[in-house]
Write a protein that holds these residues in place. Structure first.
Motif, PDB file in Angstrom:
ATOM      1  N   SER A 258      -1.585  -4.107 -12.312  1.00 42.23           N
ATOM      2  CA  SER A 258      -1.984  -3.173 -12.207  1.00 42.23           C
ATOM      3  C   SER A 258      -2.698  -3.603 -11.597  1.00 42.23           C
ATOM      4  O   SER A 258      -3.697  -2.833 -11.240  1.00 42.23           O
ATOM      5  CB  SER A 258      -1.954  -2.132 -13.345  1.00 42.23           C
ATOM      6  OG  SER A 258      -0.653  -1.488 -13.608  1.00 42.23           O
TER       7      SER A 258
ATOM      8  N   ARG B 257      -6.937  -0.570 -11.654  1.00 43.16           N
ATOM      9  CA  ARG B 257      -7.191  -1.392 -11.919  1.00 43.16           C
ATOM     10  C   ARG B 257      -8.537  -1.402 -12.904  1.00 43.16           C
ATOM     11  O   ARG B 257      -8.990  -2.253 -14.216  1.00 43.16           O
ATOM     12  CB  ARG B 257      -8.428  -1.527 -10.869  1.00 43.16           C
ATOM     13  CG  ARG B 257      -9.611  -2.778 -10.656  1.00 43.16           C
ATOM     14  CD  ARG B 257      -8.923  -4.300 -10.951  1.00 43.16           C
ATOM     15  NE  ARG B 257     -10.197  -5.647 -11.336  1.00 43.16           N
ATOM     16  CZ  ARG B 257     -10.043  -6.238 -10.747  1.00 43.16           C
ATOM     17  NH1 ARG B 257      -8.520  -7.320 -11.559  1.00 43.16           N
ATOM     18  NH2 ARG B 257     -11.160  -7.499 -11.583  1.00 43.16           N
TER      19      ARG B 257
ATOM     20  N   ALA C 176       0.905  -1.261   0.422  1.00 41.95           N
ATOM     21  CA  ALA C 176       0.571   0.147  -0.164  1.00 41.95           C
ATOM     22  C   ALA C 176       0.705   1.082   0.041  1.00 41.95           C
ATOM     23  O   ALA C 176       0.854   1.915   0.954  1.00 41.95           O
ATOM     24  CB  ALA C 176      -0.897  -0.274   1.530  1.00 41.95           C
TER      25      ALA C 176
ATOM     26  N   VAL D 102       0.026   4.300  -6.385  1.00 38.91           N
ATOM     27  CA  VAL D 102      -1.206   3.616  -6.926  1.00 38.91           C
ATOM     28  C   VAL D 102      -0.997   2.309  -5.711  1.00 38.91           C
ATOM     29  O   VAL D 102      -0.145   1.201  -6.349  1.00 38.91           O
ATOM     30  CB  VAL D 102      -0.366   3.053  -8.103  1.00 38.91           C
ATOM     31  CG1 VAL D 102      -1.147   3.900  -9.625  1.00 38.91           C
ATOM     32  CG2 VAL D 102       0.310   2.563  -8.654  1.00 38.91           C
ATOM     33  N   PRO D 103      -0.825   2.857  -4.572  1.00 43.03           N
ATOM     34  CA  PRO D 103      -0.955   1.839  -3.661  1.00 43.03           C
ATOM     35  C   PRO D 103      -2.432   0.283  -4.139  1.00 43.03           C
ATOM     36  O   PRO D 103      -3.068   0.991  -4.210  1.00 43.03           O
ATOM     37  CB  PRO D 103      -2.090   2.336  -2.299  1.00 43.03           C
ATOM     38  CG  PRO D 103      -2.432   3.210  -2.968  1.00 43.03           C
ATOM     39  CD  PRO D 103      -2.107   3.995  -4.187  1.00 43.03           C
ATOM     40  N   ARG D 104      -1.856  -0.931  -3.426  1.00 38.67           N
ATOM     41  CA  ARG D 104      -2.304  -2.280  -3.512  1.00 38.67           C
ATOM     42  C   ARG D 104      -3.080  -2.735  -2.646  1.00 38.67           C
ATOM     43  O   ARG D 104      -2.910  -2.454  -1.439  1.00 38.67           O
ATOM     44  CB  ARG D 104      -0.932  -2.772  -4.346  1.00 38.67           C
ATOM     45  CG  ARG D 104      -0.374  -2.584  -5.264  1.00 38.67           C
ATOM     46  CD  ARG D 104       0.903  -3.613  -5.863  1.00 38.67           C
ATOM     47  NE  ARG D 104      -0.138  -4.197  -5.918  1.00 38.67           N
ATOM     48  CZ  ARG D 104      -0.027  -5.821  -5.309  1.00 38.67           C
ATOM     49  NH1 ARG D 104       1.543  -5.823  -4.677  1.00 38.67           N
ATOM     50  NH2 ARG D 104       0.206  -7.256  -5.912  1.00 38.67           N
ATOM     51  N   THR D 105      -4.219  -3.303  -3.134  1.00 36.90           N
ATOM     52  CA  THR D 105      -4.859  -4.281  -2.097  1.00 36.90           C
ATOM     53  C   THR D 105      -4.120  -5.712  -2.211  1.00 36.90           C
ATOM     54  O   THR D 105      -4.801  -6.010  -3.156  1.00 36.90           O
ATOM     55  CB  THR D 105      -6.258  -3.768  -2.277  1.00 36.90           C
ATOM     56  OG1 THR D 105      -6.968  -2.715  -1.589  1.00 36.90           O
ATOM     57  CG2 THR D 105      -7.201  -5.045  -1.239  1.00 36.90           C
TER      58      THR D 105
ATOM     59  N   SER E   4      -4.781  -2.552  -7.894  1.00 35.33           N
ATOM     60  CA  SER E   4      -5.314  -1.136  -7.055  1.00 35.33           C
ATOM     61  C   SER E   4      -6.683  -0.327  -7.908  1.00 35.33           C
ATOM     62  O   SER E   4      -6.179  -0.511  -8.778  1.00 35.33           O
ATOM     63  CB  SER E   4      -3.139  -0.507  -7.316  1.00 35.33           C
ATOM     64  OG  SER E   4      -3.828   1.799  -7.783  1.00 35.33           O
TER      65      SER E   4
ATOM     66  N   ARG F 187      -5.112   5.912  -0.588  1.00 35.80           N
ATOM     67  CA  ARG F 187      -5.153   7.493  -1.415  1.00 35.80           C
ATOM     68  C   ARG F 187      -5.798   8.131   0.018  1.00 35.80           C
ATOM     69  O   ARG F 187      -5.057   9.059  -0.465  1.00 35.80           O
ATOM     70  CB  ARG F 187      -5.506   7.814  -2.310  1.00 35.80           C
ATOM     71  CG  ARG F 187      -4.661   6.387  -3.465  1.00 35.80           C
ATOM     72  CD  ARG F 187      -5.501   5.880  -4.541  1.00 35.80           C
ATOM     73  NE  ARG F 187      -7.046   6.000  -4.771  1.00 35.80           N
ATOM     74  CZ  ARG F 187      -7.657   5.573  -5.816  1.00 35.80           C
ATOM     75  NH1 ARG F 187      -7.682   6.356  -6.602  1.00 35.80           N
ATOM     76  NH2 ARG F 187      -8.777   4.840  -5.662  1.00 35.80           N
TER      77      ARG F 187
END
Length: 798
Positions: A634, A641, A459, A463-466, A637, A479
C-alpha cells in the motif's frame, strides 16, 4: 572469567534498553511531492465536476460503434448547467511507452474531434447522473489510440483498441512469429494481525485480528473470492502470485479467531490484591471472528491452482529488508514461501523466484539474494549456524549445550539453486544481459518486463500505484481517470505490448516474451478485463501461452559469463528514477534495531527436548511483524500511502514494546542494597529469573572498580519459567570498605540480556571498621553506666 568494564557496562545499558524510538517519516512532504506527481502533467484538471467511464468495451472491431456509459457528478454546493461532454482522440500509438506518455500530455495531443453530448437541465449539488455516449465508426480508426472525454476543465482518458475487421479466407499471408504470454495474477491483502504475537508450545497461538476486513474479502463477492473466480476463466499462461502470509493467516482463520484491538500481556506481573480492587488492566477480550467458514472454502478453492509462485512474505519490500542487513529477516521474506504454500495448498510452487513489489532491486538487495534459496529450511539454517562453533560448557545444571553465538558472515553465499528475480527492464543497465535476462550476481538472474506496461498495469483499480521505475515526467494522480477507464487502458496496453513483439513477413525475428505483472491489490473488474484480453489474444493466435517456469529459463551461456563485484560509487542496477514509495531510512533503522534485538532474544534461549517449542519458532512471529511493517503493498499509492506509513509506525512501536517485555522477563534479582560478607571466602548469592517458555543459557557480566573480579562455576542456566540462585566468588579490593558493582546477564558472545542491577558489597575491612566502632560505643556505654551506678551508691551512704 573477567569482565572489565565501565565501557562494557555502558554498552550494556544501551543494548538492553528499548530500541531507539525515531520519528516516523512525513508520508507526503513537499520535498517528495514532485516525485509523486509532475505538476505540469494534467495540471488544473481536478475540481468539483467529474466525468467517469462506468462501462466500456475492452476492444471493438473496425467498422463498429463504441458505446460508453458515463457518470457525471457534481461535488460542489451549487448547481451547474450548460454542461457539454466532447470526445477527442490522438493519433494511433505503436509502442506502450508512447501510449503512456500521451496520457499525461495536454489536450493538444488529441487533435481529432469527435461527437459530443449535451446534458439537459442543471446538475444539482451532490448529484450524479448516468449518460450514454456513442462514438461512430468513422471516428475510430484501426489500431490503439488515446481517447479523451472533456467536460470543461475535467477530462477522462483511456487507451482504446480497434482490431481489424474479419477478412474473407483465401489470402496468402505469412503468419508472423508470435510472442509467449505469461500473466502473474497476484493474491495478496493487508494482514492485520494484532502485533506482539509469539510462538507457543503444544498448541497453535490463538489468532487475533484487528478487523474483519480480510473476512470480507474472502466471502463470496469479496475481492479475494472474486479473483479466484476470474482465474478459473483463463489459466493458460497464467500463474497465481500468492502471498504466503495471506495463506498462513487464512489457514489459521479456519480454526477460529478473535477480533480485538490489543493482545494480552505475555508475562504475568505481581500485583497486590488491594491494588487491583479499583483498577482493570485486563485487555479487551474481543469478539469471535465470523469468517472461519469462508476462509476454509477459499483455501479449498485455492488448493486446485495449477501454477503458484510465492510473493515475499507480506509482500515485503525486499530492498528495505536487505537494508536491515539481517540474514534471518531476509530469509523469512524470500525463502519461507514455497515451504508453507506446499504444505497448505498441496502443490509444488515455482521455486527460487523473488517478485519485488517495487519492481526493482538495489545493489544491496542483489547481494543478499543468495539467502533467497528456497530449497533450504530456514530453521535448519539457523540451528546449523548456531552449531558452527565448538561446543562450550553450559554452566549450572548442564554441560552439554553448545554455544549460542552466531558466526559473523560477510555477504550471502552463492545460492545452491539459481535464483530469479522479476524486475522492470530499465532497472538493470550495467550487468551482462541477453534477451530479457540480466545477470546480477553469481547464481542470481533478473528476468525483465516492460517498464511502461508495468506502470500502466500498476495504475489500475481504486488504489492506483506509482512505480518507482516510471519516468517522473509522466507521473500524475491516476485517480483523475476512473477505474473502468484505467482497466481498458491496461488491456489495450497488453495488446500493444504483444503487437510490439510481432514483426511480419521476412523481417520476422524471435519475439521476446510478454510478462504481464498487475498491481498487487488488483481489483476484480480489472482482473476480469485483463484475462478476457489474454483469452482473446490466445484464441486469435496473436500470442501463445508461456509457462512461468519457461519464461524464467535464461538463454544458454548467460549464467557462465563473469560478474564483476560491486564497485564503490558505481551503480549497475536499481530504480532509474526517484521512488517516492521507498521505505524511509528511519523505518529501516528501526526495523534493523528490532531484528538484532530479536536475534539476541532467540540466541539466549536453549531448545529443550521436553518442551514442544523451539526458540526460533517462538520468536518467528516477531520477525513477521517487522516484515508486515515493511510491506510494499500500500505504500506506492497516493490513496493509501499515509495510512500505510502510519500502520507501519504503530506495528514497529508495538513490536518494540513486546521485545522489551520479553527481555525484561529475564533478569537478576539483587540481594538488597548492601550485601555483607562474613569473610573473604564467602560467596555472593544472586538470583536469576526467567519468564520465557524456554531455558536461558547465559553468562554473567559485570563492571566495578579496578581490581574487583567476580567468578562463577560455568554459565548461568535458568530453567523455563523459573529461577536459580547463582553463587559468585568475589575478589574485591581490601582497602575499600564498600565495593559498588553493576551486574547483568549476557549471551555467551557478550550481547547484554538483562537490565543491569547495582549492588554494594561490604568488604572485610569495612566489617572490621564497623565492628570496632560498635565495640567502642559499647565500652563507652558500659563505662558511663558504671560511673552513674557508682555515683548513685556514694550518695546513698550515711
Amino acid at each position: 572469567m573477567t569482565r572489565a568494564l565501565v565501557a562494557a557496562c555502558a554498552a550494556a545499558a544501551v543494548c538492553v534498553s528499548a530500541p531507539t524510538v525515531l520519528a516516523a517519516p512525513t508520508p507526503y512532504s513537499p520535498e517528495t511531492r514532485e516525485a509523486w506527481v509532475n505538476p505540469m502533467a494534467r495540471a488544473g484538471e481536478s475540481g468539483d465536476l467529474r466525468i467517469d467511464v462506468t462501462r466500456a468495451p475492452d476492444t471493438i472491431r473496425a467498422g463498429e460503434e463504441m458505446r460508453l456509459v458515463l457518470t457525471v457528478s457534481n461535488s460542489s454546493d451549487e448547481a451547474v448547467s450548460d454542461l457539454f461532454i466532447g470526445a477527442r482522440r490522438g493519433d494511433p500509438t505503436w509502442t506502450v511507452e508512447e501510449a503512456r506518455r500521451v496520457l499525461a500530455l495536454d489536450t493538444g495531443a488529441y487533435p481529432w474531434a469527435g461527437p459530443g453530448l449535451e446534458l439537459p437541465g442543471e446538475l444539482g449539488p451532490g448529484e450524479r447522473r448516468e449518460v450514454t455516449l456513442v462514438l461512430p465508426p468513422e471516428f475510430l480508426p484501426e489500431g490503439t489510440f488515446p481517447l479523451l472525454l472533456q467536460m470543461g476543465e475535467t477530462t477522462e482518458r483511456m487507451l482504446v483498441t480497434v482490431t481489424p475487421a474479419p477478412t474473407a479466407g483465401g489470402e496468402d499471408v505469412t503468419a508472423p512469429q508470435v510472442p509467449g504470454l505469461t500473466v502473474l495474477l497476484p493474491l495478496t491483502a493487508p494482514v492485520d494481525i494484532v502485533p506482539g504475537e509469539t510462538g507457543r508450545a503444544a498448541e497453535e497461538t490463538p489468532l487475533i485480528l484487528q478487523t474483519e476486513q480480510l473476512a470480507g474479502q474472502l466471502a463470496p463477492g469479496g475481492r479475494l473470492s472474486g479473483l479466484l473466480d476470474v482465474y478459473a476463466t483463463e489459466q493458460r499462461g497464467t500463474c497465481l502470485a500468492v502471498d504466503p502470509a495471506l495463506v498462513d493467516t487464512v489457514s489459521r482463520m479456519r480454526s477460529g479467531y478473535t477480533v480485538a484491538g490489543e493482545r494480552p500481556s505475555l508475562t504475568k506481573k505481581t500485583q497486590r490484591l488491594r491494588d487491583s480492587w479499583f483498577s482493570d488492566d485486563e485487555p479487551d477480550p474481543g469478539v469471535p471472528g465470523r469468517g472461519a467458514a469462508d476462509a476454509a472454502a477459499w483455501l479449498e478453492r485455492l488448493q486446485g491452482a495449477g501454477c503458484v509462485v510465492p510473493l515475499p512474505w507480506a509482500d515485503a519490500d525486499v530492498n528495505a529488508v536487505a537494508a536491515t542487513e539481517d540474514e534471518w529477516l531476509f530469509r523469512e521474506a524470500t525463502a519461507r514461501g514455497p515451504q508453507l504454500l506446499a504444505e497448505e495448498l498441496g502443490v509444488t510452487p515455482v521455486g527460487n523466484v523473488v517478485v519485488p513489489p517495487s519492481g526493482y532491486v538495489t545493489e544491496q538487495a542483489a547481494s543478499a539474494l543468495g539467502w533467497a534459496d528456497q530449497t533450504v529450511s530456514v530453521e535448519e539454517s539457523w540451528e546449523a549456524a548456531v552449531a558452527e562453533l565448538t561446543p562450550q560448557p553450559a554452566g549450572v545444571g548442564d554441560t552439554s549445550l553448545e554455544s549460542t553465538h552466531i558466526p559473523d558472515r560477510s555477504g550471502a553465499p552463492t545460492p545452491g539453486a539459481p535464483v530469479r528475480v522479476l524486475v522492470a527492464a530499465n532497472s538493470v543497465w550495467g550487468v551482462p544481459q541477453q534477451d530479457n535476462h540480466a545477470l546480477l550476481a553469481p547464481g542470481v538472474t533478473a528476468v525483465t518486463y516492460s517498464p511502461a506496461l508495468g506502470s500502466l498495469l500498476a495504475a489500475t483499480g481504486p488504489v492506483p500505484r506509482t512505480t518507482g521505475y516510471s519516468h517522473p515526467d509522466w507521473r500524475f494522480d491516476y485517480r483523475l481517470d476512473s477505474p473502468a477507464a484505467r482497466a481498458v487502458t491496461a488491456a489495450s496496453a497488453v495488446r500493444l505490448a504483444v503487437r510490439q513483439q510481432t514483426l511480419p513477413g521476412d523481417w520476422a525475428q524471435s519475439p521476446q516474451p510478454v510478462l504481464v505483472m498487475p498491481a498487487p491489490l488488483l481489483d476484480v473488474p480489472t482482473a476480469g478485463t485483463l484475462l478476457r484480453t489474454v483469452t482473446t489474444l490466445l484464441d486469435d493466435a496473436a500470442a501463445t501461452p508461456l509457462a512461468l517456469a519457461d519464461a524464467l529459463t535464461p538463454p544458454p551461456g548467460l549464467e557462465q559469463q563473469p560478474v564483476a563485484p560491486p564497485s564503490v560509487g558505481v551503480t549497475r542496477f536499481g530504480s532509474p528514477w526517484p521512488d517516492p514509495a521507498a521505505v524511509s531510512d528511519t523505518e529501516v533503522l528501526r526495523a534493523a534495531q528490532q531484528t538484532r534485538y530479536t536475534d539476541d532474544l532467540t540466541r539466549m534461549m536453549v531448545n529443550e527436548p521436553a518442551i514442544q517449542l523451539d526458540r526460533y519458532d517462538f520468536t518467528l512471529p516477531l520477525r513477521r511483524d517487522i516484515l508486515m511493517a515493511l510491506t510494499g503493498t500500500s505504500r506506492s499509492s497516493l490513496a493509501t500511502r499515509d495510512n500505510a506509513v502510519r500502520a507501519a509506525d504503530e506495528r514497529l512501536d508495538a513490536n518494540r514494546r513486546t521485545l522489551q517485555e520479553l527481555r525484561g522477563s529475564v533478569a537478576l534479582i539483587p540481594p538488597g542494597n548492601v550485601y555483607t560478607r562474613a569473610s573473604e571466602s564467602s560467596p555472593l548469592l544472586i538470583v536469576a529469573e526467567n519468564g520465557l517458555p524456554l531455558p536461558v543459557d547465559s553468562d554473567l557480566a559485570y563492571s566495578g572498580p579496578e581490581g574487583a573480579t567476580l567468578a562463577m562455576n560455568g554459565y548461568v542456566y535458568i530453567p523455563a519459567h523459573g529461577s536459580i540462585t547463582v553463587p559468585l566468588t568475589a575478589d574485591l579490593p581490601a582497602e575499600e570498605s564498600q565495593t559498588h558493582l553493576s551486574l547483568w546477564l549476557a549471551t555467551r558472545d557478550g550481547s547484554p540480556i538483562s537490565t543491569p542491577v547495582e549492588i554494594t558489597v561490604q568488604t572485610r575491612a569495612g566489617i572490621v571498621g564497623t565492628y570496632g566502632v560498635a565495640l567502642l560505643i559499647v565500652v563507652g556505654l558500659a563505662l558511663a553506666l558504671l560511673f552513674r551506678v557508682g555515683r548513685h551508691r556514694r550518695r546513698r551512704r550515711p
